[in-house]
Enzyme design. Structure first.
Site, mmCIF file in Angstrom:
data_model
loop_
_atom_site.group_PDB
_atom_site.id
_atom_site.type_symbol
_atom_site.label_atom_id
_atom_site.label_comp_id
_atom_site.label_asym_id
_atom_site.label_seq_id
_atom_site.Cartn_x
_atom_site.Cartn_y
_atom_site.Cartn_z
ATOM 1 N N GLY A 40 0.813 -1.209 0.000
ATOM 2 C CA GLY A 40 0.000 0.000 0.000
ATOM 3 C C GLY A 40 0.847 1.259 0.000
ATOM 4 C CG ASN A 42 6.262 -0.474 -1.502
ATOM 5 O OD1 ASN A 42 6.871 0.194 -0.674
ATOM 6 N ND2 ASN A 42 6.410 -1.782 -1.616
ATOM 7 C CB THR A 211 3.346 -7.282 -14.927
ATOM 8 O OG1 THR A 211 3.056 -8.007 -13.727
ATOM 9 C CG2 THR A 211 2.783 -5.868 -14.790
ATOM 10 C CG LEU A 212 3.048 -10.739 -19.590
ATOM 11 C CD1 LEU A 212 2.897 -10.739 -21.105
ATOM 12 C CD2 LEU A 212 2.218 -11.856 -18.963
ATOM 13 C CG ASP A 243 4.025 -2.554 -4.704
ATOM 14 O OD1 ASP A 243 3.005 -3.181 -5.043
ATOM 15 O OD2 ASP A 243 4.735 -2.884 -3.738
#
Length: 290
Positions: A40, A42, A211-212, A243
């Site tokens: 949170g 971050n 995201t990969l 984040d």
């Protein structure tokens, strides 16, 4: 338009190790640092450094002054951070020589949310404002339900993934931002294509950013699909990369950038973050990216 980051605030103990400790193994750490963190916090600081007007809501313990101070130093409004008894949330983080990490999380004050506190915080926000959530706090289902009634745009990073998420009405989520592992846990599917298809099938009004890792990131909604490559760098610590990506993507969206521009800026921000040690200290400013 305001952004409310309703999330965790942790004190992180970070141990540098040769490799992630295996069961039954004792290993000597060659460096230890104590930092402010929590998904949170971050995300709040990433949002602020990206130029968003961000308010953080959450709870800290008797040791939490340092967390509140960190918010204020970084331009995050801390008026909705409440003190409670006991310890703040805290983590034990291993970081190996390749930059990979392993994290043990203790919720502490992050698990002390009440419905009264949630109602009080949300009363200060209005239709169209953004709410950023992750799963390091309790009563996540209540926050989502109440925020939906306030007509907030709800962004969920379903991490860490556990049974509490199954209590949440995911149809109320505007944006999912997650990695491949969380995507598999959420959908039961294995490939990025299958994960995106399953989320859209179950929640057709939602927008998803997946995201990969080294393969970049993808965005999918019912009309559009975009892919973003990574910016190649030498990673030393990936702790706050996700984040950082979340904060910059949402801040860019609020500024009116198109999805391709949002993905690109978020990718640049996270590529800088992984070249630095720590969580908060690794998050770049907008000036650095530009």
């Amino acid at each position: 338009m305001k952004v409310l980051s309703f999330g965790s605030l942790n004190i992180d103990s970070v141990y540098k190790v040769d490799h992630i400790v295996t069961p039954g193994e004792t290993q000597l750490s060659f460096e230890i640092n104590e930092n402010c963190g929590g998904k949170g916090l971050n995300q709040s600081i990433a949002l602020a450094r990206a130029g968003a007007e961000v308010y953080h809501a959450g709870m800290v313990g008797n040791d939490g002054d340092i967390l509140i101070k960190k918010c204020l130093e970084n331009g995050v409004n801390a008026e909705f951070i409440k003190k409670t008894k006991g310890r703040s949330g805290h983590t034990i983080i291993q970081v190996d020589k390749k930059g990979n990490n392993s994290i043990i999380l203790c919720g502490g004050a992050n698990r002390c949310m009440t419905e009264e506190f949630i109602d009080e915080v949300l009363s200060h926000f209005e239709s169209g404002d953004f709410l950023i959530l992750q799963n390091e706090i309790n009563l996540l289902d209540k926050i989502i339900g109440k925020a939906y009634e306030h007509r907030l745009q709800i962004v969920l990073n379903p991490s860490p993934f556990d049974d509490a998420l199954f209590k949440c009405d995911m149809s109320k989520i505007s944006y999912f931002i997650l990695n491949e592992i969380e995507g598999r846990q959420m959908t039961g599917k294995t490939t990025p294509e299958e994960i995106l298809k399953e989320i859209l099938l179950n929640y057709p009004e939602s927008k998803t950013v997946l995201t990969l890792g080294e393969k970049g990131s993808v965005y999918k909604d019912k009309n559009d699909f975009y892919h973003q490559d990574i910016f190649k760098v030498k990673a030393v610590d990936t702790t706050a990369a996700g984040d950082t990506f979340t904060g910059y993507f949402i801040a860019s969206l609020i500024k009116g950038l198109n999805i391709k521009e949002c993905l690109s800026l978020a990718a640049k921000a996270s590529s800088i973050a992984v070249t630095r040690n720590g969580a908060l200290d690794s998050i770049p400013t907008l000036d650095e990216i530009e």
